[in-house]
Design an enzyme around this catalytic site. Structure first.
Site, PDB file in Angstrom:
ATOM      1  CD  GLU A  49      -3.127   1.142   2.004  1.00  0.00           C
ATOM      2  OE1 GLU A  49      -3.590   0.036   2.318  1.00  0.00           O
ATOM      3  OE2 GLU A  49      -3.603   2.229   2.392  1.00  0.00           O
ATOM      4  CG  ASP A 123      -0.742  14.005  -0.980  1.00  0.00           C
ATOM      5  OD1 ASP A 123      -1.680  14.179  -0.190  1.00  0.00           O
ATOM      6  OD2 ASP A 123       0.368  13.559  -0.636  1.00  0.00           O
ATOM      7  CE  LYS A 127      -2.256  26.863  -4.563  1.00  0.00           C
ATOM      8  NZ  LYS A 127      -1.448  27.215  -3.417  1.00  0.00           N
ATOM      9  CG  ASP A 159     -11.507  13.257  -3.295  1.00  0.00           C
ATOM     10  OD1 ASP A 159     -10.402  13.537  -3.799  1.00  0.00           O
ATOM     11  OD2 ASP A 159     -11.816  13.605  -2.147  1.00  0.00           O
TER      12      ASP A 159
HETATM   13  C1  SAM Z   1      -4.149  12.362   0.774  1.00  0.00           C
HETATM   14  S1  SAM Z   1      -3.242  11.297   1.776  1.00  0.00           S
HETATM   15  C2  SAM Z   1      -4.194   9.784   1.712  1.00  0.00           C
HETATM   16  C3  SAM Z   1      -3.902   8.904   2.880  1.00  0.00           C
HETATM   17  C4  SAM Z   1      -4.694   7.606   2.946  1.00  0.00           C
HETATM   18  N1  SAM Z   1      -4.376   6.719   1.855  1.00  0.00           N
HETATM   19  C5  SAM Z   1      -6.182   7.855   3.006  1.00  0.00           C
HETATM   20  O1  SAM Z   1      -6.897   7.413   2.100  1.00  0.00           O
HETATM   21  O2  SAM Z   1      -6.624   8.474   3.992  1.00  0.00           O
HETATM   22  C6  SAM Z   1      -1.846  10.879   0.747  1.00  0.00           C
HETATM   23  C7  SAM Z   1      -0.772  10.137   1.523  1.00  0.00           C
HETATM   24  O3  SAM Z   1       0.249   9.778   0.603  1.00  0.00           O
HETATM   25  C8  SAM Z   1       1.506   9.967   1.236  1.00  0.00           C
HETATM   26  N2  SAM Z   1       2.518  10.124   0.180  1.00  0.00           N
HETATM   27  C9  SAM Z   1       2.784  11.209  -0.569  1.00  0.00           C
HETATM   28  N3  SAM Z   1       3.795  10.981  -1.428  1.00  0.00           N
HETATM   29  C10 SAM Z   1       4.178   9.683  -1.212  1.00  0.00           C
HETATM   30  C11 SAM Z   1       5.178   8.858  -1.782  1.00  0.00           C
HETATM   31  N4  SAM Z   1       6.010   9.314  -2.736  1.00  0.00           N
HETATM   32  N5  SAM Z   1       5.309   7.586  -1.336  1.00  0.00           N
HETATM   33  C12 SAM Z   1       4.487   7.126  -0.371  1.00  0.00           C
HETATM   34  N6  SAM Z   1       3.521   7.865   0.219  1.00  0.00           N
HETATM   35  C13 SAM Z   1       3.370   9.128  -0.199  1.00  0.00           C
HETATM   36  C14 SAM Z   1       1.297  11.209   2.100  1.00  0.00           C
HETATM   37  O4  SAM Z   1       2.247  11.298   3.148  1.00  0.00           O
HETATM   38  C15 SAM Z   1      -0.110  10.979   2.610  1.00  0.00           C
HETATM   39  O5  SAM Z   1      -0.124  10.266   3.819  1.00  0.00           O
END
Ligand code: SAM
Length: 220
Positions: A49, A123, A127, A159
């Protein structure tokens, strides 16, 4: 491209909490990630994951499937503290997690093949000038080719409609993957028993439409 954009440490975290986390057997930071293969050699099925956030889904999946190995990566440490607690409480032996971003982790995964790869609400970087920070792009999809086999399922949720188009396009362009036409939309969520995560809840609360996508290897 940078490996990770964002905050790594939760506010108010204490040094002794950090030390406990870094010493925890199932937490694999950069210095311990090399031990992943030896620590997990008794498992046959590996799941990954990427960006597990607070860890709701990877925890539930690993608790329900104790014969399978689960590896989660997320540089933001909040969820790692949750997972440490959950692993201890439920005596899990099949859940490993790392604070490496996917690109950094990939360097250590070269000979690992995953049966399922889950990416929930990556994420969206809405922007225009930040779009290049998005995790899912063509080079990311090319890397997935190297850690998958013909039975691998890749599950993505978002989303964000602009990111949705990009995700669909990147997989469409790839020579290896195709969007499943058998399991579609919310069926992916139920069929794969995905758990409700923080960002899924957020989307529901603001009445945003959520898209679940299942990608499979192209049948040759
Ligand atoms: C918007 S959050 C979604 C978290 C979770 N999957 C949820 O559905 O609640 C995006 C997550 O991806 C992580 N993330 C961002 N870039 C990443 C990367 N290159 N490798 C692994 N995780 C990453 C962020 O730290 C964050 O916890």
């Amino acid at each position: 491209m940078l490996n990770f954009y964002g905050r790594k440490y939760p506010r108010n975290i204490k040094n002794d909490q950090l030390k406990e986390l870094y010493d925890f057997k199932f937490f694999l930071d950069k210095s311990k990630i090399k031990t992943f293969k030896t620590k997990t050699k008794k498992f046959e099925t590996f799941n990954l994951e990427i960006g597990f956030g607070f860890g709701e889904n990877i925890f539930a999946q690993s608790a329900k499937n104790d014969k399978d190995l689960f590896l989660g990566c997320d540089p933001y440490l909040s969820g790692s503290f949750n997972l440490k607690k959950d692993i201890k409480t439920f005596s899990l032996k099949n859940l490993f997690f790392t604070n490496l971003g996917f690109l950094e982790l990939f360097e250590f995964l070269k000979n690992t093949i995953f049966t399922k790869i889950v990416i929930l609400f990556p994420d969206p970087w809405p922007k225009k000038r930040h779009k290049k920070r998005r995790l899912i792009n063509s080079s990311f999809v090319s890397l997935l080719e190297l850690i998958t086999f013909e039975k691998t399922k890749i599950i993505v949720a978002t989303d964000h409609e602009d990111y949705l188009s990009q995700i669909l396009y990147e997989f469409y362009k790839s020579k290896s993957f195709e969007l499943s036409t058998e399991v579609i939309g919310y069926e992916v969520y139920t069929c794969f028993d995905i758990s409700l995560t923080k960002y899924h809840k957020k989307a529901k609360k603001s009445n945003k439409r959520v898209y679940f996508l299942l990608f499979e290897k192209k049948k040759s």
